[in-house]
Design an enzyme around this catalytic site. Structure first.
Site, PDB file in Angstrom:
ATOM      1  N   LYS A 129      -1.827   7.625  12.756  1.00 40.71           N
ATOM      2  CA  LYS A 129      -3.226   7.285  13.053  1.00 40.71           C
ATOM      3  C   LYS A 129      -4.057   8.550  13.295  1.00 40.71           C
ATOM      4  O   LYS A 129      -5.230   8.608  12.925  1.00 40.71           O
ATOM      5  CB  LYS A 129      -3.291   6.333  14.247  1.00 40.71           C
ATOM      6  CG  LYS A 129      -2.695   4.948  13.964  1.00 40.71           C
ATOM      7  CD  LYS A 129      -3.441   4.228  12.849  1.00 40.71           C
ATOM      8  CE  LYS A 129      -2.966   2.791  12.677  1.00 40.71           C
ATOM      9  NZ  LYS A 129      -3.685   2.081  11.609  1.00 40.71           N
ATOM     10  N   ASN A 138      -6.903  -1.245   5.904  1.00 36.34           N
ATOM     11  CA  ASN A 138      -6.557  -1.901   7.171  1.00 36.34           C
ATOM     12  C   ASN A 138      -5.056  -2.097   7.355  1.00 36.34           C
ATOM     13  O   ASN A 138      -4.588  -2.161   8.499  1.00 36.34           O
ATOM     14  CB  ASN A 138      -7.275  -3.265   7.221  1.00 36.34           C
ATOM     15  CG  ASN A 138      -6.759  -4.141   8.330  1.00 36.34           C
ATOM     16  OD1 ASN A 138      -7.078  -3.935   9.501  1.00 36.34           O
ATOM     17  ND2 ASN A 138      -5.911  -5.116   7.981  1.00 36.34           N
ATOM     18  N   SER A 148      -7.148   3.913  15.014  1.00 35.69           N
ATOM     19  CA  SER A 148      -6.758   3.380  16.331  1.00 35.69           C
ATOM     20  C   SER A 148      -7.167   4.375  17.397  1.00 35.69           C
ATOM     21  O   SER A 148      -7.292   5.580  17.108  1.00 35.69           O
ATOM     22  CB  SER A 148      -5.235   3.189  16.374  1.00 35.69           C
ATOM     23  OG  SER A 148      -4.810   2.866  17.680  1.00 35.69           O
ATOM     24  N   SER A 192      -5.060   5.234  19.232  1.00 35.36           N
ATOM     25  CA  SER A 192      -3.808   6.005  19.186  1.00 35.36           C
ATOM     26  C   SER A 192      -3.886   7.177  18.218  1.00 35.36           C
ATOM     27  O   SER A 192      -2.946   7.979  18.129  1.00 35.36           O
ATOM     28  CB  SER A 192      -2.644   5.092  18.790  1.00 35.36           C
ATOM     29  OG  SER A 192      -2.627   3.952  19.600  1.00 35.36           O
ATOM     30  N   VAL A 244       0.818  -1.227   0.000  1.00 38.52           N
ATOM     31  CA  VAL A 244       0.000   0.000   0.000  1.00 38.52           C
ATOM     32  C   VAL A 244       0.844   1.267   0.000  1.00 38.52           C
ATOM     33  O   VAL A 244       0.352   2.341  -0.342  1.00 38.52           O
ATOM     34  CB  VAL A 244      -1.001   0.031   1.191  1.00 38.52           C
ATOM     35  CG1 VAL A 244      -1.999  -1.111   1.103  1.00 38.52           C
ATOM     36  CG2 VAL A 244      -0.287   0.067   2.534  1.00 38.52           C
ATOM     37  N   TYR A 280       3.578   6.158  15.069  1.00 34.59           N
ATOM     38  CA  TYR A 280       2.290   5.459  14.925  1.00 34.59           C
ATOM     39  C   TYR A 280       1.148   6.419  15.239  1.00 34.59           C
ATOM     40  O   TYR A 280       0.168   6.501  14.490  1.00 34.59           O
ATOM     41  CB  TYR A 280       2.285   4.250  15.870  1.00 34.59           C
ATOM     42  CG  TYR A 280       1.089   3.337  15.734  1.00 34.59           C
ATOM     43  CD1 TYR A 280       1.015   2.413  14.685  1.00 34.59           C
ATOM     44  CD2 TYR A 280       0.039   3.366  16.651  1.00 34.59           C
ATOM     45  CE1 TYR A 280      -0.074   1.559  14.567  1.00 34.59           C
ATOM     46  CE2 TYR A 280      -1.044   2.521  16.543  1.00 34.59           C
ATOM     47  CZ  TYR A 280      -1.103   1.615  15.501  1.00 34.59           C
ATOM     48  OH  TYR A 280      -2.182   0.763  15.390  1.00 34.59           O
TER      49      TYR A 280
HETATM   50  N1  NAD Z   1      -3.930  -5.053  17.082  1.00 34.27           N
HETATM   51  C1  NAD Z   1      -4.224  -3.917  17.688  1.00 34.27           C
HETATM   52  O1  NAD Z   1      -4.184  -3.823  18.937  1.00 34.27           O
HETATM   53  C2  NAD Z   1      -4.623  -2.709  16.887  1.00 34.27           C
HETATM   54  C3  NAD Z   1      -5.170  -1.617  17.575  1.00 34.27           C
HETATM   55  C4  NAD Z   1      -5.540  -0.486  16.842  1.00 34.27           C
HETATM   56  C5  NAD Z   1      -5.395  -0.459  15.474  1.00 34.27           C
HETATM   57  N2  NAD Z   1      -4.847  -1.538  14.841  1.00 34.27           N
HETATM   58  C6  NAD Z   1      -4.702  -1.445  13.391  1.00 34.27           C
HETATM   59  O2  NAD Z   1      -5.307  -2.554  12.784  1.00 34.27           O
HETATM   60  C7  NAD Z   1      -4.699  -2.769  11.500  1.00 34.27           C
HETATM   61  C8  NAD Z   1      -4.423  -4.259  11.345  1.00 34.27           C
HETATM   62  O3  NAD Z   1      -3.441  -4.635  12.285  1.00 34.27           O
HETATM   63  P1  NAD Z   1      -3.432  -6.042  13.035  1.00 34.27           P
HETATM   64  O4  NAD Z   1      -3.472  -5.759  14.473  1.00 34.27           O
HETATM   65  O5  NAD Z   1      -4.435  -6.940  12.422  1.00 34.27           O
HETATM   66  O6  NAD Z   1      -1.936  -6.515  12.750  1.00 34.27           O
HETATM   67  P2  NAD Z   1      -1.311  -7.503  11.665  1.00 34.27           P
HETATM   68  O7  NAD Z   1       0.150  -7.257  11.727  1.00 34.27           O
HETATM   69  O8  NAD Z   1      -1.815  -8.881  11.883  1.00 34.27           O
HETATM   70  O9  NAD Z   1      -1.941  -6.972  10.309  1.00 34.27           O
HETATM   71  C9  NAD Z   1      -1.396  -5.952   9.526  1.00 34.27           C
HETATM   72  C10 NAD Z   1      -1.304  -6.486   8.120  1.00 34.27           C
HETATM   73  O10 NAD Z   1      -0.902  -5.414   7.264  1.00 34.27           O
HETATM   74  C11 NAD Z   1       0.041  -5.950   6.358  1.00 34.27           C
HETATM   75  N3  NAD Z   1       0.897  -4.875   5.855  1.00 34.27           N
HETATM   76  C12 NAD Z   1       1.855  -4.192   6.531  1.00 34.27           C
HETATM   77  N4  NAD Z   1       2.444  -3.307   5.737  1.00 34.27           N
HETATM   78  C13 NAD Z   1       1.842  -3.410   4.528  1.00 34.27           C
HETATM   79  C14 NAD Z   1       2.012  -2.768   3.281  1.00 34.27           C
HETATM   80  N5  NAD Z   1       2.945  -1.812   3.096  1.00 34.27           N
HETATM   81  N6  NAD Z   1       1.212  -3.128   2.253  1.00 34.27           N
HETATM   82  C15 NAD Z   1       0.282  -4.083   2.413  1.00 34.27           C
HETATM   83  N7  NAD Z   1       0.078  -4.744   3.552  1.00 34.27           N
HETATM   84  C16 NAD Z   1       0.856  -4.412   4.596  1.00 34.27           C
HETATM   85  C17 NAD Z   1       0.838  -6.971   7.158  1.00 34.27           C
HETATM   86  O11 NAD Z   1       1.495  -7.904   6.322  1.00 34.27           O
HETATM   87  C18 NAD Z   1      -0.268  -7.598   7.994  1.00 34.27           C
HETATM   88  O12 NAD Z   1      -0.846  -8.716   7.354  1.00 34.27           O
HETATM   89  C19 NAD Z   1      -3.456  -1.883  11.458  1.00 34.27           C
HETATM   90  O13 NAD Z   1      -3.728  -0.722  10.702  1.00 34.27           O
HETATM   91  C20 NAD Z   1      -3.268  -1.520  12.919  1.00 34.27           C
HETATM   92  O14 NAD Z   1      -2.579  -0.305  13.084  1.00 34.27           O
HETATM   93  C21 NAD Z   1      -4.471  -2.657  15.508  1.00 34.27           C
END
Ligand code: NAD
Length: 251
Positions: free
Chosen positions: A155, A87, A138, A140, A61, A151
């Site tokens: 966000k 996402n 988030s 955040s 992305v 981060y």
């Molecule tokens: N887990 C949490 O506590 C939490 C809390 C708030 C927000 N989020 C947000 O949720 C979203 C998903 O995160 P998650 O927790 O499922 O973690 P995750 O690491 O399992 O998922 C993130 C996915 O994004 C992919 N990714 C990373 N960089 C990329 C790029 N340049 N192009 C395409 N894909 C890419 C990764 O390979 C991974 O599969 C993120 O944006 C994260 O910031 C997560």
């Protein structure tokens, strides 16, 4: 079956919240485009979907040409885009001085520019379908964390981008919303370790982390006709974290 034959692009669909979101949309009848960098992870999710109405497209992305290709391939296969779920994201711990600028740039390029890139290339088709965008921001982005400068910056920008796009495209029938999760157990957070996870539990009124499926349910709601008058919202999915004003708990 709220999404019967709707074409839904989900970035970062190979794990965590993106995986759960892909499974949720697929269960509800959508044609799901699984976008991400790692095709092994995406192919595993593809094989676990409840329907084979899906397509894996390797996408970074942060790279405009890659995102253009994601959109072009989606149109070539399915002819339309109804929903974009931005996402994909990365987390890095550290204050501004302790994170290398290269790593910081990667976080901004993925978590912020990634949302801009995907929205930019998908919007012409969303305008045709009167579709919807859901960003994964988030808590955040609503307030800051200690030791999370890049981060939080990214966000926070996504939160306000969500509002700005809701204003700009609402009159053309497009809704733009975001979910703002607190701690959710995914590959991003599982490495935090027990001590850090206990600190989170002490701050989350529901006393537990969220599940990816709980965020996926909210994303599906915001993308659906059930949310037809909801536009420009940054919805906390946080067990009550943002209900606090930050003062300590004496009880
Ligand atoms: N887990 C949490 O506590 C939490 C809390 C708030 C927000 N989020 C947000 O949720 C979203 C998903 O995160 P998650 O927790 O499922 O973690 P995750 O690491 O399992 O998922 C993130 C996915 O994004 C992919 N990714 C990373 N960089 C990329 C790029 N340049 N192009 C395409 N894909 C890419 C990764 O390979 C991974 O599969 C993120 O944006 C994260 O910031 C997560």
């Amino acid at each position: 079956m709220r999404f019967e034959n709707k074409v839904v692009i989900i970035t970062g669909a190979g794990s965590g919240i993106g995986e759960a979101t892909a499974k949720r949309f697929s269960q509800e009848g959508a044609i799901v485009v699984l976008a991400g960098r790692d095709t092994d992870k995406l192919n595993r999710v593809f094989s676990e979907l409840s329907s084979n109405k899906a397509l894996v497209i390797q996408t970074d992305v942060a790279i405009r040409e890659s995102v253009k290709n994601m959109v072009d391939e989606t149109i070539r296969h399915f002819g339309r885009i109804d929903i974009l779920v931005n996402n994909a994201g990365l987390y890095v711990t550290g204050d501004l001085l302790s994170v290398s600028q290269e790593k910081g740039d990667e976080v901004l390029a993925t978590n912020l520019n990634g949302v801009v890139n995907c929205s930019y290339f998908a919007l012409p088709y969303l305008l045709k379908s009167k579709g919807s965008i859901v960003n994964n921001a988030s808590v955040s982005g609503l307030g800051a964390d200690w030791g999370g400068a890049y981060y939080c910056a990214a966000k926070g920008a996504v939160v306000n981008l969500t509002r700005a796009m809701a204003l700009d495209y609402g009159s053309q029938g497009i809704r733009v919303n975001a979910v703002c999760p607190s701690l959710v157990l995914t590959p991003m957070t599982e490495r935090f370790g027990d001590e850090i996870l206990q600190h989170f539990d002490s701050r989350i009124p529901l006393k537990r982390a969220g599940k990816p499926s709980e965020v996926a349910a909210a994303i599906a709601f915001l993308a659906s006709e059930d949310a037809s008058f909801i536009n420009g919202v940054n919805l906390p999915i946080d067990g009550g974290v943002t209900a606090s004003n930050g003062q300590p708990n004496f009880n």
